[in-house]
Scaffold this active site. Structure first.
Site, PDB file in Angstrom:
ATOM      1  N   ASP A   2       0.815  -1.217   0.000  1.00  0.00           N
ATOM      2  CA  ASP A   2       0.000   0.000   0.000  1.00  0.00           C
ATOM      3  C   ASP A   2       0.848   1.266   0.000  1.00  0.00           C
ATOM      4  O   ASP A   2       0.606   2.190  -0.790  1.00  0.00           O
ATOM      5  CB  ASP A   2      -0.943   0.007   1.204  1.00  0.00           C
ATOM      6  CG  ASP A   2      -2.100  -0.978   1.040  1.00  0.00           C
ATOM      7  OD1 ASP A   2      -2.162  -1.649  -0.007  1.00  0.00           O
ATOM      8  OD2 ASP A   2      -2.931  -1.069   1.964  1.00  0.00           O
ATOM      9  N   ARG A  24       1.312   6.822  16.873  1.00  0.00           N
ATOM     10  CA  ARG A  24       1.163   7.790  15.786  1.00  0.00           C
ATOM     11  C   ARG A  24       1.841   9.135  16.049  1.00  0.00           C
ATOM     12  O   ARG A  24       2.466   9.703  15.138  1.00  0.00           O
ATOM     13  CB  ARG A  24      -0.321   8.004  15.453  1.00  0.00           C
ATOM     14  CG  ARG A  24      -1.049   6.747  15.002  1.00  0.00           C
ATOM     15  CD  ARG A  24      -0.204   5.901  14.097  1.00  0.00           C
ATOM     16  NE  ARG A  24      -0.923   4.771  13.522  1.00  0.00           N
ATOM     17  CZ  ARG A  24      -0.355   3.647  13.139  1.00  0.00           C
ATOM     18  NH1 ARG A  24       0.954   3.478  13.309  1.00  0.00           N
ATOM     19  NH2 ARG A  24      -1.057   2.677  12.599  1.00  0.00           N
ATOM     20  N   ASP A  66      -6.557   6.876  12.451  1.00  0.00           N
ATOM     21  CA  ASP A  66      -5.152   7.219  12.263  1.00  0.00           C
ATOM     22  C   ASP A  66      -4.950   8.486  11.446  1.00  0.00           C
ATOM     23  O   ASP A  66      -4.013   9.251  11.692  1.00  0.00           O
ATOM     24  CB  ASP A  66      -4.400   6.055  11.618  1.00  0.00           C
ATOM     25  CG  ASP A  66      -4.012   4.984  12.627  1.00  0.00           C
ATOM     26  OD1 ASP A  66      -3.994   5.294  13.832  1.00  0.00           O
ATOM     27  OD2 ASP A  66      -3.728   3.857  12.218  1.00  0.00           O
ATOM     28  N   SER A 113      -6.544  -6.789   8.366  1.00  0.00           N
ATOM     29  CA  SER A 113      -5.377  -5.904   8.383  1.00  0.00           C
ATOM     30  C   SER A 113      -4.738  -5.938   9.762  1.00  0.00           C
ATOM     31  O   SER A 113      -5.411  -6.155  10.776  1.00  0.00           O
ATOM     32  CB  SER A 113      -5.776  -4.473   8.026  1.00  0.00           C
ATOM     33  OG  SER A 113      -6.636  -3.930   9.014  1.00  0.00           O
TER      34      SER A 113
END
Length: 426
Positions: free
Chosen positions: A35, A117, A146, A200
């Site tokens: 990705d 993050r 996110d 995922s």
């Protein structure tokens, strides 16, 4: 083989407001996977800009050398490839401060994805300053949390930075379209990436999270093959494991008397948690963007750390301080979950939390057994526990049992007043 990021020279006020069409260089949060490799090429073809890749080692358990090789293959200059081992900084400056608060979102989630993050975003901004980039980019989708966490952090650290979020811009809306783009642009596709991914995964040293596809129906059990960080509790040893964790001012510093760095300590706890089937969580949570989502989290070491920290606080924190912390924790957790790590309110709460940890020093003994963590002993040089006060045996204690009568009557005064009024109205 590990690659260190280059020294970063921060240039305050570097960025100028500019239209995205004039973007010259962008720093991409790059994993090396399919990705983000597609995003890399898409940035080059759509924006015609130079791309700088940043790959963070947060303890996800993957060799990061291939990310460098993939970036080179896709035309990134060697000087524009940054790979940095952030494991110690991640645990020391993000995980540990969060665990001082016993932080759980919605009473259960230990925030393994959320807390990673802001560190990634911080490093992207530093690299953007050092390389003269005028934009940053991430691979978060337009439905998740996110994107919010990354972008709130970017803007808090560099208010004029331009942000590119490909999943909100491009027309590659299906797996087929993504694979076609990859093939057209000669992006290598592993055989296991050609089919639809069953779920995922996001992983770092604190946890692994899985969501999507086979996990989308909350009425169905999580398949066994989804778990990657823990043994099934049924398969864990039939004999308990006992360990001791030492704390200094709220942070774990040693296991069984062996001093360890923050990342090494969490790694050791992860192994202990894995072997004893500890840390699985099947959760339906409320995302910041408004929808509910079902995820499966594995936080083996973090779960042990959570109970250990609670254990040492039981004897070192005053009741008022402990209860106030518990009242404030949901707000603190929500700030982290929603992406406000760099907000003034989170920093204010952190100052209060850190003050509470001044005497949270000592040792906790734990029993690990088939998915469970049990505090079985705690000691501290700063303990507030007084055995003479609580014993049922009579002793030379400065406590007069008769004092309790007045204490109870004063606390009952308003209740008695309310009862008298109710009796008059009956």
């Amino acid at each position: 083989m590990r690659y260190k990021a280059r020294a970063l020279i921060l240039l305050p006020g570097f960025f100028m407001s500019t239209d995205q069409k004039s973007i010259k260089k962008v720093v991409l949060a790059y994993s090396g996977g399919l990705d983000t490799s597609i995003i890399l090429k898409w940035l080059q073809t759509t924006y015609g800009c130079e791309v700088v890749t940043f790959t963070a080692d947060l303890g996800q358990g993957e060799e990061l050398g291939p990310a460098r090789d993939k970036a080179l293959l896709l035309g990134i200059k060697p000087e524009n490839i940054f790979i940095e081992d952030l494991r110690e900084e991640f645990v020391r400056d993000y995980v540990f401060p969060m665990f001082r608060a016993n932080t759980q979102y919605e009473g259960l989630y230990l925030l393994g994805t959320s807390i990673a993050r802001p560190l990634i975003a911080k490093k992207q901004i530093e690299i953007a300053r050092a390389t003269g980039a005028d934009a940053v980019a991430h691979g978060a989708t337009g439905k998740g949390n996110d994107q919010v966490r990354f972008e709130l952090s970017y803007y808090a650290l560099e208010p004029d930075i331009k942000v590119i979020a490909p999943w909100r811009e491009w027309d590659l809306t299906s797996r087929t379209a993504l694979l076609e783009f990859a093939e057209k642009n000669q992006i290598p596709i592993a055989k296991d990436k050609r089919g639809e991914a069953p779920f995922s995964v996001d992983a770092n040293l604190l946890h692994a999270s899985s969501e999507g596809k086979v996990l989308e129906d909350p009425a169905q059990d999580v398949p066994d093959y989804v778990y990657s960080r823990t043994l099934s509790p049924e398969d864990a040893p039939n004999q308990p494991t006992f360990i001791e964790v030492d704390f200094v001012k709220g942070d774990a510093v040693a296991i069984d008397g062996e001093a360890l760095s923050p990342a090494s300590l969490l790694t050791r706890l992860n192994k202990l948690g894995h072997d004893n089937g500890i840390g699985r969580l099947d959760l339906v949570e409320n995302r910041f963007v408004g929808m509910k989502s079902r995820g499966m989290y594995e936080t083996p070491g973090g779960t042990i750390l959570y109970f250990a920290h609670r254990g040492i606080e039981q004897i070192t924190l005053d009741r008022g301080a402990a209860h106030l912390k518990d009242e404030l924790m949901p707000k603190y957790a929500e700030l982290i979950y929603n992406g406000f790590w760099f907000s003034p309110e989170r920093e204010m709460l952190q100052a209060l939390i850190d003050k509470s940890q001044e005497f949270v020093t000592g040792r906790v003994r734990l029993k690990l057994y088939k998915g469970g963590v049990y505090v079985v002993g705690r000691s501290s040089p700063h303990s507030l526990y007084d055995q003479d006060l609580v014993t049922f045996e009579e002793g030379a204690v400065a406590y007069d049992h008769h004092d309790a009568a007045g204490f109870i009557k004063l606390n009952a005064l308003r209740l008695r007043t309310l009862a008298k009024r109710a009796r008059k109205l009956a």
